[in-house]
Design an enzyme around this catalytic site. Structure first.
Site, PDB file in Angstrom:
ATOM      1  N   TYR A   1       0.849  -1.199   0.000  1.00  0.00           N
ATOM      2  CA  TYR A   1       0.000   0.000   0.000  1.00  0.00           C
ATOM      3  C   TYR A   1       0.887   1.252   0.000  1.00  0.00           C
ATOM      4  CZ  TYR A   1      -3.931  -3.086   1.330  1.00  0.00           C
ATOM      5  OH  TYR A   1      -4.889  -4.072   1.371  1.00  0.00           O
TER       6      TYR A   1
ATOM      7  N   HIS B   1      -1.354 -12.153   0.432  1.00  0.00           N
ATOM      8  CA  HIS B   1      -2.255 -11.185  -0.217  1.00  0.00           C
ATOM      9  C   HIS B   1      -3.025 -11.806  -1.388  1.00  0.00           C
ATOM     10  CE1 HIS B   1      -2.438  -6.504  -0.457  1.00  0.00           C
ATOM     11  NE2 HIS B   1      -3.606  -7.024  -0.722  1.00  0.00           N
TER      12      HIS B   1
ATOM     13  N   SER C   1     -13.284  -4.051   1.761  1.00  0.00           N
ATOM     14  CA  SER C   1     -14.193  -3.218   0.943  1.00  0.00           C
ATOM     15  C   SER C   1     -15.660  -3.501   1.312  1.00  0.00           C
ATOM     16  CB  SER C   1     -13.946  -3.441  -0.554  1.00  0.00           C
ATOM     17  OG  SER C   1     -12.611  -3.149  -0.899  1.00  0.00           O
ATOM     18  N   PRO C   2     -15.992  -3.440   2.624  1.00  0.00           N
ATOM     19  CA  PRO C   2     -17.338  -3.835   3.078  1.00  0.00           C
ATOM     20  C   PRO C   2     -18.442  -2.909   2.590  1.00  0.00           C
ATOM     21  CG  PRO C   2     -16.123  -2.795   4.866  1.00  0.00           C
ATOM     22  CD  PRO C   2     -15.143  -2.989   3.745  1.00  0.00           C
TER      23      PRO C   2
ATOM     24  N   GLY D   1     -16.990   2.259  -0.654  1.00  0.00           N
ATOM     25  CA  GLY D   1     -17.656   3.502  -0.242  1.00  0.00           C
ATOM     26  C   GLY D   1     -18.994   3.712  -0.926  1.00  0.00           C
ATOM     27  N   PHE D   2     -19.234   2.985  -2.009  1.00  0.00           N
ATOM     28  CA  PHE D   2     -20.448   3.225  -2.797  1.00  0.00           C
ATOM     29  C   PHE D   2     -21.725   3.048  -1.971  1.00  0.00           C
ATOM     30  CE2 PHE D   2     -23.902   2.032  -5.624  1.00  0.00           C
ATOM     31  CZ  PHE D   2     -23.898   3.138  -6.461  1.00  0.00           C
TER      32      PHE D   2
HETATM   33  N1  LIG Z   1      -6.972  -7.914   0.881  1.00  0.00           N
HETATM   34  C1  LIG Z   1      -7.157  -7.150  -0.158  1.00  0.00           C
HETATM   35  O1  LIG Z   1      -6.838  -7.509  -1.285  1.00  0.00           O
HETATM   36  C2  LIG Z   1      -7.794  -5.804   0.039  1.00  0.00           C
HETATM   37  C3  LIG Z   1      -8.291  -5.089  -1.049  1.00  0.00           C
HETATM   38  C4  LIG Z   1      -8.900  -3.851  -0.819  1.00  0.00           C
HETATM   39  C5  LIG Z   1      -8.975  -3.359   0.481  1.00  0.00           C
HETATM   40  N2  LIG Z   1      -8.466  -4.071   1.522  1.00  0.00           N
HETATM   41  C6  LIG Z   1      -8.538  -3.566   2.915  1.00  0.00           C
HETATM   42  O2  LIG Z   1      -9.892  -3.234   3.215  1.00  0.00           O
HETATM   43  C7  LIG Z   1      -9.956  -1.900   3.694  1.00  0.00           C
HETATM   44  C8  LIG Z   1     -11.284  -1.265   3.330  1.00  0.00           C
HETATM   45  O3  LIG Z   1     -11.557  -1.378   1.953  1.00  0.00           O
HETATM   46  P1  LIG Z   1     -11.788  -0.134   0.980  1.00  0.00           P
HETATM   47  O4  LIG Z   1     -11.170   1.081   1.554  1.00  0.00           O
HETATM   48  O5  LIG Z   1     -11.374  -0.597  -0.365  1.00  0.00           O
HETATM   49  O6  LIG Z   1     -13.368  -0.008   0.901  1.00  0.00           O
HETATM   50  P2  LIG Z   1     -14.521   0.473   1.881  1.00  0.00           P
HETATM   51  O7  LIG Z   1     -14.080   0.391   3.277  1.00  0.00           O
HETATM   52  O8  LIG Z   1     -15.720  -0.282   1.442  1.00  0.00           O
HETATM   53  O9  LIG Z   1     -14.744   1.984   1.454  1.00  0.00           O
HETATM   54  C9  LIG Z   1     -13.839   2.993   1.751  1.00  0.00           C
HETATM   55  C10 LIG Z   1     -14.347   4.293   1.149  1.00  0.00           C
HETATM   56  O10 LIG Z   1     -15.574   4.644   1.752  1.00  0.00           O
HETATM   57  C11 LIG Z   1     -15.560   5.970   2.246  1.00  0.00           C
HETATM   58  N3  LIG Z   1     -16.230   5.941   3.562  1.00  0.00           N
HETATM   59  C12 LIG Z   1     -15.827   5.265   4.663  1.00  0.00           C
HETATM   60  N4  LIG Z   1     -16.721   5.410   5.657  1.00  0.00           N
HETATM   61  C13 LIG Z   1     -17.707   6.180   5.178  1.00  0.00           C
HETATM   62  C14 LIG Z   1     -18.912   6.681   5.733  1.00  0.00           C
HETATM   63  N5  LIG Z   1     -19.270   6.380   6.973  1.00  0.00           N
HETATM   64  N6  LIG Z   1     -19.699   7.468   4.941  1.00  0.00           N
HETATM   65  C15 LIG Z   1     -19.340   7.772   3.692  1.00  0.00           C
HETATM   66  N7  LIG Z   1     -18.214   7.307   3.104  1.00  0.00           N
HETATM   67  C16 LIG Z   1     -17.403   6.533   3.838  1.00  0.00           C
HETATM   68  C17 LIG Z   1     -14.107   6.340   2.367  1.00  0.00           C
HETATM   69  O11 LIG Z   1     -13.941   7.702   2.010  1.00  0.00           O
HETATM   70  P3  LIG Z   1     -13.289   8.757   3.046  1.00  0.00           P
HETATM   71  O12 LIG Z   1     -11.880   8.349   3.208  1.00  0.00           O
HETATM   72  O13 LIG Z   1     -13.470  10.034   2.317  1.00  0.00           O
HETATM   73  O14 LIG Z   1     -14.110   8.632   4.296  1.00  0.00           O
HETATM   74  C18 LIG Z   1     -13.404   5.443   1.352  1.00  0.00           C
HETATM   75  O15 LIG Z   1     -13.224   6.093   0.133  1.00  0.00           O
HETATM   76  C19 LIG Z   1      -8.737  -1.224   3.058  1.00  0.00           C
HETATM   77  O16 LIG Z   1      -8.337  -0.080   3.769  1.00  0.00           O
HETATM   78  C20 LIG Z   1      -7.703  -2.322   3.115  1.00  0.00           C
HETATM   79  O17 LIG Z   1      -7.093  -2.335   4.391  1.00  0.00           O
HETATM   80  C21 LIG Z   1      -7.893  -5.283   1.302  1.00  0.00           C
END
Ligand SMILES: NC(=O)c1ccc[n+]([C@@H]2O[C@H](COP(=O)([O-])OP(=O)(O)OC[C@H]3O[C@@H](n4cnc5c(N)ncnc54)[C@H](OP(=O)(O)O)[C@@H]3O)[C@@H](O)[C@H]2O)c1
Length: 332
Positions: A56, A132, A210-211, A215-216
């Site tokens: 990252y 990973h 990406s729960p 962010g969608f």
């Molecule tokens: N193992 C893998 O291959 C893999 C792949 C992808 C991700 N991950 C891990 O999973 C974590 C989370 O996944 P992700 O960041 O891809 O997706 P996510 O948690 O589904 O979504 C994150 C996005 O949502 C926005 N957000 C968060 N909380 C919010 C809320 N309460 N209201 C409105 N918008 C909100 C954030 O924007 P703001 O920053 O502007 O709040 C960010 O852009 C990553 O940080 C990483 O550690 C792992």
């Protein structure tokens, strides 16, 4: 904050903090001082589960996130569960926004990765170390064997697999017990529900990445949302494309309606839905914003009955929705 146990005995905050987006995939990295403050605030809120990975970062600073997390959390090292990952690097020559992934889990690469991660994280042990992505060339049993040695050496305490299938989980677990898988899981991506029986049988936790479908599902984005074209993966993610926003209205409305009924937000419902399904599911939402850190932590307090979860599942089963981002291409 609520807490959950994954695997046999790894206690983590029921909502983890995904730290990736502070440095990678969501535009230019955020301000370091602000993110350091945010990580401190997460500690104050009771978050104990922090997720990063060796990859990252940015082309200029490929390991930015581990450095940030290590530095910000070193004073709290003993109170937290630090998770990081090995086994891929990016193909920087492919000209894509979301660079293709090149798997490499050769034993010598894992050993080098762990030493470098320990150094960047400013610690002498990693609580949870994930592969990973599967390496098609190196048998998973060989990877598990290296992990077993690293556990004996005290360098890692638990291990896991990301984007793992049942076959891989079973083979890996037979050599060295797996504590958690970390797979994509959200209301838009439910394929891995097929693993629930296996995870229950083997007592393995499910860390959901990406729960909120990147962010969608928070309902905070529309056709006018703009993302940096060179560094923000959302600029190419299907769910954020203007033509797909209409297709996903029914889903966003379901979330909005449920949120209203539960006096909650759409973001909270998208995570409460999975947490109320299984006690071993732990979402790790990412954010750069202090108020969202608080909002997301409260998702763990929202109770949905079994019937309510089933009703949501049935609605999702029948609903039209666009494709969701499924991850970067893996180079063979
Ligand atoms: N193992 C893998 O291959 C893999 C792949 C992808 C991700 N991950 C891990 O999973 C974590 C989370 O996944 P992700 O960041 O891809 O997706 P996510 O948690 O589904 O979504 C994150 C996005 O949502 C926005 N957000 C968060 N909380 C919010 C809320 N309460 N209201 C409105 N918008 C909100 C954030 O924007 P703001 O920053 O502007 O709040 C960010 O852009 C990553 O940080 C990483 O550690 C792992």
């Amino acid at each position: 904050m609520q807490y959950r146990t994954i695997g046999k005995d790894l206690k983590v905050s029921a909502i983890g903090l995904g730290c990736m987006g502070m440095s990678h995939a969501y535009g230019a990295p955020a301000d370091k001082k602000e993110m350091t403050k945010l990580l401190e605030q997460a500690i104050d809120l009771g978050y104990t589960f922090f997720d990063t990975a060796e990859v990252y970062g940015t082309p200029e600073n490929p390991h930015d996130n581990e450095e940030l997390v290590g530095n910000a959390l070193k004073a709290h090292r003993k109170e937290i569960v630090l998770a990081t990952k090995f086994g891929i690097h990016f193909d920087m020559s492919d000209g894509k926004v979301n660079h293709s992934l090149i798997p490499d889990s050769r034993p010598e690469t894992i050993r080098e990765s762990v030493e470098n991660s320990l150094q960047r994280l400013q610690t002498d042990y990693i609580d949870l170390y994930y592969q990973h992505r599967l390496d098609p060339v190196v048998p998973i049993e060989e990877v598990a064997g290296v992990i077993l040695e690293l556990i004996k050496e005290g360098k890692i305490l638990h291990w896991g697999l990301s984007e793992a299938t049942e076959e891989t989980i079973r083979k890996a677990h037979a050599v060295c017990p797996v504590t958690a898988i970390q797979n994509r899981y959200s209301m838009m991506y439910r394929e891995y529900e097929s693993l629930f029986d296996t995870l229950e049988e083997l007592k393995i936790g499910f860390v959901a990445f990406s729960p909120m479908a990147n962010g969608f599902l928070t309902g905070k984005y529309d056709k006018n949302s703009k993302f940096e074209s060179g560094s923000d993966y959302r600029s190419v993610m299907p769910q954020f494309q203007a033509e797909n926003i209409d297709k996903n209205q029914e889903l966003l409305e379901l979330l909005h309606k449920t949120a209203k009924e539960k006096n909650a937000t759409s973001a909270q419902i998208s995570m409460a839905w999975m947490m109320n399904k299984k006690e071993y599911i732990v979402p790790i939402p990412g954010t750069r914003k202090p108020e969202r850190l608080i909002e997301n932590a409260k998702a763990a307090d929202i109770a949905l009955t079994k019937e309510e979860v089933i009703a949501l599942d049935q609605a999702l089963d029948q609903m039209e929705m666009s494709e969701v981002f499924g991850g970067s291409q893996i180079k063979k």
